[in-house]
Design a protein around this motif. Structure first.
Motif, short mmCIF file in Angstrom:
data_model
loop_
_atom_site.label_atom_id
_atom_site.label_comp_id
_atom_site.label_asym_id
_atom_site.label_seq_id
_atom_site.Cartn_x
_atom_site.Cartn_y
_atom_site.Cartn_z
N MET A 1 0.85 -1.17 0.00
CA MET A 1 0.00 0.00 0.00
C MET A 1 0.89 1.24 0.00
SD MET A 1 -2.80 1.25 2.87
CE MET A 1 -1.96 0.42 4.16
N LYS A 2 0.62 2.16 -0.91
CA LYS A 2 1.36 3.40 -1.01
C LYS A 2 0.79 4.44 -0.05
CE LYS A 2 2.42 3.09 -5.93
NZ LYS A 2 2.20 3.81 -7.20
N LEU A 3 1.69 5.15 0.64
CA LEU A 3 1.29 6.20 1.57
C LEU A 3 2.05 7.47 1.26
CD1 LEU A 3 1.41 4.19 4.90
CD2 LEU A 3 -0.63 4.87 3.66
N LEU A 4 1.40 8.61 1.42
CA LEU A 4 2.04 9.91 1.26
C LEU A 4 1.93 10.65 2.59
CD1 LEU A 4 3.35 12.09 -0.50
CD2 LEU A 4 1.04 12.78 -1.21
N ILE A 5 3.07 11.07 3.11
CA ILE A 5 3.13 11.82 4.36
C ILE A 5 3.45 13.27 4.02
CG2 ILE A 5 4.30 12.10 6.58
CD1 ILE A 5 5.06 9.08 6.34
N ARG A 17 6.28 8.11 9.68
CA ARG A 17 6.87 7.04 8.86
C ARG A 17 7.15 5.81 9.72
NH1 ARG A 17 9.98 5.86 4.18
NH2 ARG A 17 9.70 7.92 3.29
N GLU A 18 7.69 6.02 10.90
CA GLU A 18 8.00 4.90 11.80
C GLU A 18 6.75 4.09 12.12
OE1 GLU A 18 9.52 4.36 16.39
OE2 GLU A 18 10.33 6.04 15.23
N PHE A 19 5.64 4.77 12.33
CA PHE A 19 4.39 4.07 12.68
C PHE A 19 3.75 3.36 11.50
CE2 PHE A 19 4.48 6.84 16.43
CZ PHE A 19 4.21 5.89 17.42
N VAL A 20 3.81 3.96 10.31
CA VAL A 20 3.10 3.39 9.16
C VAL A 20 3.97 2.48 8.29
CG1 VAL A 20 1.46 5.29 9.09
CG2 VAL A 20 3.49 5.38 7.64
N GLN A 21 5.27 2.47 8.51
CA GLN A 21 6.18 1.66 7.69
C GLN A 21 5.72 0.20 7.55
OE1 GLN A 21 9.37 3.09 6.46
NE2 GLN A 21 9.12 1.39 5.07
N PRO A 22 5.31 -0.47 8.64
CA PRO A 22 4.90 -1.87 8.51
C PRO A 22 3.65 -2.08 7.64
CG PRO A 22 5.31 -1.32 10.81
CD PRO A 22 5.34 -0.04 10.03
N LEU A 23 2.88 -1.03 7.43
CA LEU A 23 1.63 -1.13 6.67
C LEU A 23 1.80 -0.83 5.19
CD1 LEU A 23 -0.57 0.92 9.16
CD2 LEU A 23 -0.33 -1.57 9.06
N SER A 24 2.97 -0.36 4.80
CA SER A 24 3.11 0.17 3.45
C SER A 24 4.11 -0.59 2.60
CB SER A 24 3.52 1.64 3.53
OG SER A 24 4.81 1.72 4.08
N THR A 25 3.93 -0.46 1.30
CA THR A 25 4.90 -0.99 0.33
C THR A 25 5.80 0.13 -0.16
OG1 THR A 25 3.33 -0.62 -1.47
CG2 THR A 25 3.37 -2.82 -0.46
N GLU A 26 5.29 1.38 -0.11
CA GLU A 26 6.07 2.53 -0.54
C GLU A 26 5.54 3.78 0.15
OE1 GLU A 26 7.48 4.73 -4.68
OE2 GLU A 26 6.10 3.03 -4.78
N ILE A 27 6.47 4.58 0.64
CA ILE A 27 6.12 5.83 1.31
C ILE A 27 6.88 6.96 0.64
CG2 ILE A 27 6.22 7.16 3.46
CD1 ILE A 27 6.11 4.53 4.99
N ARG A 28 6.18 8.05 0.39
CA ARG A 28 6.83 9.28 -0.08
C ARG A 28 6.45 10.40 0.87
NH1 ARG A 28 6.79 9.10 -6.49
NH2 ARG A 28 7.63 7.00 -6.72
N GLU A 29 7.27 11.43 0.89
CA GLU A 29 7.06 12.55 1.79
C GLU A 29 7.09 13.87 1.04
OE1 GLU A 29 9.89 12.52 5.01
OE2 GLU A 29 9.58 10.38 5.39
N CYS A 30 6.29 14.81 1.54
CA CYS A 30 6.28 16.18 1.03
C CYS A 30 6.32 17.12 2.23
CB CYS A 30 5.02 16.46 0.23
SG CYS A 30 4.89 15.50 -1.29
#
Length: 85
Positions: A1-5, A17-30
């Motif tokens: 699951m892709k997440l945007l922070i 990011r630390e909290f959601v990392q286990p739930l995601s396949t890819e994280i990007r930040e803005c």
């Protein structure tokens, strides 16, 4: 699951990011809402976790623009309120 922070405070982005990392396949930040609106169409995250108070484009306005791009967008708005002790 892709997440945007999206948050203008780098330590807060790191904490989220630390909290959601286990739930995601890819994280990007803005670091602001304008960046998030620009990135959203190409990244297409499942969830956007966004601060309310940011420079350039606040979380409310950015969420409104993202939802105009994608009516099924899932935007979670967050805020940190400092407290005087």
């Amino acid at each position: 699951m892709k997440l945007l922070i999206v948050d203008d405070h780098a330590p807060t982005r790191a904490l989220i990011r630390e909290f959601v990392q286990p739930l995601s396949t890819e994280i990007r930040e803005c670091s602001n809402g304008a960046e998030a609106v620009a990135l959203y169409p190409s990244f297409q995250p499942r969830f956007v976790i966004m601060d309310l108070m940011m420079p350039e484009l606040n979380g409310f306005a950015a969420a409104e623009r993202i939802c105009a791009l994608d009516a099924s967008a899932a935007v979670i708005l967050i805020s940190h309120a400092g407290s005087a002790v």
